[in-house]
Design an enzyme around this catalytic site. Structure first.
Site, mmCIF file in Angstrom:
data_model
loop_
_atom_site.group_PDB
_atom_site.id
_atom_site.type_symbol
_atom_site.label_atom_id
_atom_site.label_comp_id
_atom_site.label_asym_id
_atom_site.label_seq_id
_atom_site.Cartn_x
_atom_site.Cartn_y
_atom_site.Cartn_z
ATOM 1 N N LYS A 83 32.342 100.443 110.359
ATOM 2 C CA LYS A 83 32.470 101.884 110.123
ATOM 3 C C LYS A 83 33.926 102.177 109.757
ATOM 4 O O LYS A 83 34.856 101.789 110.477
ATOM 5 C CB LYS A 83 32.066 102.630 111.396
ATOM 6 C CG LYS A 83 31.653 104.050 111.171
ATOM 7 C CD LYS A 83 31.087 104.616 112.466
ATOM 8 C CE LYS A 83 30.670 106.043 112.324
ATOM 9 N NZ LYS A 83 30.347 106.642 113.618
HETATM 10 C C1 E4P Z 1 28.628 109.705 113.516
HETATM 11 O O1 E4P Z 1 28.687 108.582 113.112
HETATM 12 C C2 E4P Z 1 29.459 110.254 114.583
HETATM 13 O O2 E4P Z 1 29.549 109.257 115.567
HETATM 14 C C3 E4P Z 1 28.890 111.464 115.245
HETATM 15 O O3 E4P Z 1 27.655 111.829 114.647
HETATM 16 C C4 E4P Z 1 29.841 112.603 115.364
HETATM 17 O O4 E4P Z 1 29.210 113.671 116.020
HETATM 18 P P1 E4P Z 1 30.031 114.894 116.649
HETATM 19 O O5 E4P Z 1 30.550 115.736 115.524
HETATM 20 O O6 E4P Z 1 29.015 115.624 117.473
HETATM 21 O O7 E4P Z 1 31.141 114.294 117.458
#
Ligand code: E4P
Length: 217
Positions: A83
């Site tokens: 990622k």
């Molecule tokens: C996605 O890959 C992120 O880990 C996540 O969806 C972020 O979510 P949030 O905006 O609720 O922190």
């Protein structure tokens, strides 16, 4: 639409996996911090629990260190997806990793042009953050719609991974807009099964069944 679980809490992943609702997992540095666990150890445990893709996020900002971290993370298990936050160095790393056959998830996407760059860099997934746009009184779902239109026009293979999902309605709307995947917090996945009329109907059926005095077994 595939369901990824957005968590680093292994017990939640195990529970949802038993229901057959886990196609993959996403984590991020905040979720790792919340788990209180060692990053590489928890990623290894998640990869042993689910066979689908498991996103593990690099922590550095420069290309060379990103590539070193990506190598280290991808050696944990074959289903690790690297990622990368949406920066120019990350896009360069994304292209190199894609060319080596390593799967990538380009994250922190808030604009269609960023998603276009990620597709051109060969990203396996692009993660547009719906909830964080909604927090600013924008419509996160517009972004999913725009990316879908662009990717379909040019037949890009990058999958749209709807992220920052906060509600059951986000899941439904992302599915309607053609997101390939949604990464969803465990509690929101569980809530998708709830409906007041289902509960009411079930109560009535249970009472009526009891009144028949019968047993199936
Ligand atoms: C996605 O890959 C992120 O880990 C996540 O969806 C972020 O979510 P949030 O905006 O609720 O922190």
């Amino acid at each position: 639409m595939k369901f990824f679980v957005d968590t680093a809490i292994v017990s939640d992943i195990v529970e949802l996996n038993d229901y057959g609702l886990v196609d993959g997992v996403t984590t991020n540095p905040s979720l790792i911090a919340k788990s209180g666990r060692d990053f590489k150890e928890v990623i290894a445990e998640i990869c042993n629990t689910v066979s689908g893709p498991v996103s593990a996020e690099i922590a550095s900002m420069d290309f060379d260190t990103m590539m070193a971290e990506a190598g280290c993370l991808s050696r944990i298990a074959p289903n690790v997806v690297i990622k990368l936050p949406l920066t120019l160095d990350s896009l360069k790393a994304c292209r190199k990793l894609s060319d080596k056959g390593i799967k990538t998830n380009v994250t922190l996407c808030f604009a269609a042009n960023q998603a276009l760059l990620a597709a051109k860099a060969g990203a396996t997934y692009i993660s547009p953050f719906i909830g964080r746009l909604d927090d600013l009184n924008l419509d996160g779902m517009d972004l999913i719609r725009e990316i879908r239109a662009i990717y379909d026009s040019y037949d890009f293979k990058t999958e749209i991974l709807a992220a920052s999902i906060r509600t059951a309605n986000h899941v439904k709307e992302a599915a309607k807009e053609g997101a390939d995947v949604a990464t969803i917090p465990p509690a929101v996945i569980m809530s998708l099964a709830n409906h007041t009329l289902t509960n009411k109907g079930l109560d009535q059926f249970a009472k009526d069944w009891e009144a028949t005095g019968q047993s199936i077994l």
